[in-house]
Scaffold this active site. Structure first.
Site: not given
Ligand code: IFM
Length: 508
Positions: A101, A145, A191, A332, A334, A400
């Site tokens: 990606r 992005h 995002e 995404n 985290y 992500e």
């Molecule tokens: O590096 C970033 C990415 O550009 C967008 N999502 C979160 C990642 C980690 O912070």
């Protein structure tokens, strides 16, 4: 001392044999057939060659080169993938990735934001895509992005103007026409929700627009109003590009198109009715803001009620266009947050976007020591099941998921990343077993790169990049071996439990 891959693999095997690690409880065969495993990056974070071959600056160049990041770094050179793409594709192939990606730098392809195509930019992305395809790796391409051309920001303030819709559509058209015969998956915006909140409310991301007291060091802006305007134009630009793809290209190119969001797993801090309601509001403001228009054709009622005239409305045509525009949602994920109701007595017109939420978010750590990246794997299943229940189970790609370590990381620090990844993947598998239509998983990031918040002070990569070496040499981390073994179907070496780490170092 450079430690070879063989050494790492042997130490890893030794750890397994002597029982320091327990085998992963799942293998890739447990995932549905056709499930895609990959890793990702984005243009500004890895390409470098910022002023080469006709590329012009994006808002991210401007942001980074203003010297405001903690380490005063920029993506001018980054991981130099522009020159090293062939080497990187070989590493992907060795690792066994199904897909890579990456994003296309708009200002490398169309240096003025519209109009003439830069032949060298065109050549670069054709080369990268061809290299991936000839090595059996699917390109999953993101169009935007965080890096709108500075030319368009200067001309009409980028995402704040409805003019962006036409220009984004034109950029997308060039990409579909030139690369679409080989690209299976397109993502319009990465995002979008967090890009807008960071860029137009708190001002911590490019283009750094905000208003005091919600942000400081702002380049101008209005944190109460602009996030709603920019978000609206993002949605319309996505819908315009996706509709174009579906009408003009999809039948012959057979690809899919979607939009990606950063999604937190949000749970109430207490069982109180206030906190439970605040959690729903926070879900609506962070996620529903974009997903409701894509699925139901309009913003969530909560948002419309609270934001009132600050939130633009869709025409019937726009609403219809939005509803059919996404073949999948990119997620995404985290972090997880606890949500607490917060009272805000300001008038609507004075509250910023986040203030309109009437909710405070507090990072959930589940025992992870402060200073380490929080490990809350159940958040992955929570998010996926939320999409299933609230949005009728749309196809999802985890675009992500990854683990950050400090820049002074050595290869031997990497067991925590392996723990994080394997536990989040297991949580994703639980959601799939419960019926979630999740179709792919991409680790962020394939290799260490220029980070959004803090330049080179943190590392997410599966490959370590020695940024002090003039050749920016890449070294596989423990997680690279682990992922590769997983991808090759090797259940036994799928490490879960971290204890001591292999004693390998790369030069600092
Ligand atoms: O590096 C970033 C990415 O550009 C967008 N999502 C979160 C990642 C980690 O912070």
């Amino acid at each position: 001392m450079r430690v070879s891959s063989k050494f790492l693999l042997l130490s890893l095997l030794a750890e397994v044999c002597f029982g320091k690690y327990t085998p992963t409880k799942f293998s890739r065969n447990d995932f549905p057939s056709g499930f895609v495993f990959g890793a990702g990056t984005s243009a500004y974070q890895v390409e470098g060659a910022a002023a080469e071959d006709g590329r012009t600056p994006s808002i991210w160049d401007t942001f980074a080169n203003s010297g405001k990041l903690p380490d005063k770094s920029s993506g001018n050179i980054a991981s130099d993938e522009y020159h090293k793409y062939k080497e990187d594709v070989q590493l992907m192939k060795e690792m066994g990735l199904d897909a890579y990606r990456f994003s296309i730098a708009w200002s490398r392809l169309l240096p003025n934001g519209r109009g003439a195509i830069n032949p060298k930019g065109l050549q670069y992305y054709n080369n990268l895509i061809n290299e991936l395809i000839s090595n059996g790796i699917q390109p999953h391409v993101t169009l935007f992005h965080y890096d709108i051309p500075q030319a368009l920001e200067d001309e009409y303030r980028g995402w704040l103007s409805p003019k962006i819709v036409k220009d984004f559509k034109e950029f997308a058209d060039v990409c579909f026409r030139e690369f679409g015969d080989r690209v299976s998956h397109w993502t319009t915006l990465n995002e979008a929700n967090i890009f807008v909140i960071g860029g137009y409310d708190s001002g911590i991301f490019p283009p750094k627009r905000c208003s005091y007291p919600y942000g400081f060091d702002c380049t101008g802006g209005n944190s109460s109003l602009e996030p709603y305007m920019a978000g609206h134009n993002c949605l319309l630009a996505h819908a315009a590009a996706a509709t174009l793809y579906k009408k003009k290209y999809q039948a012959k190119q057979h690809g899919l198109i979607g939009l990606s969001l950063l999604v937190y797993w949000l749970t109430p801090l207490t069982n109180s009715e206030d906190d439970v309601r605040a959690t729903q509001r926070a879900n609506d403001f962070y996620t529903g803001w974009f997903v409701n228009p894509l699925v139901f054709g309009d913003y969530p009622d909560t948002m419309k009620k609270i934001a009132g005239p600050k939130i633009p409305s869709f025409t019937k045509y726009q609403s219809k266009q939005l509803m059919g525009s996404s073949d999948f949602i990119g997620v995404n994920h985290y972090r997880s947050m606890n949500v607490k109701h917060s009272q805000n007595n300001q008038m609507t017109s004075q509250r910023d976007f986040l203030g309109d939420m009437f909710a405070e978010t507090i990072e959930k750590r589940d025992g992870t020591p402060v200073g380490e990246f929080p490990l809350v794997p159940s958040g992955m299943q929570g998010v996926l099941e939320y999409f299933k229940e609230v949005y009728g189970n749309p196809p999802i790609y985890i675009h992500e998921n990854g683990y950050s370590t400090p820049s002074n990381e050595t290869l031997d620090d990497d067991t925590r990343r392996v723990t994080y990844l394997s536990e989040y993947m297991e949580s994703m598998l639980n959601a799939i077993r419960n019926g979630s239509d999740t179709r792919g998983y991409f680790i962020w990031s394939f290799l260490d790169c220029f980070e959004l918040f803090n330049g080179y002070q943190s590392r997410y990569g599966l490959y370590y990049v020695d940024f002090k070496d003039k050749d920016l040499k890449r070294y596989p981390k423990f997680s690279a071996h682990w992922y590769s073994n997983f991808l090759k179907g090797n259940k036994e070496i799928g490490i879960v439990k971290p204890t001591e780490s292999p004693n390998s170092h790369v030069p600092q």
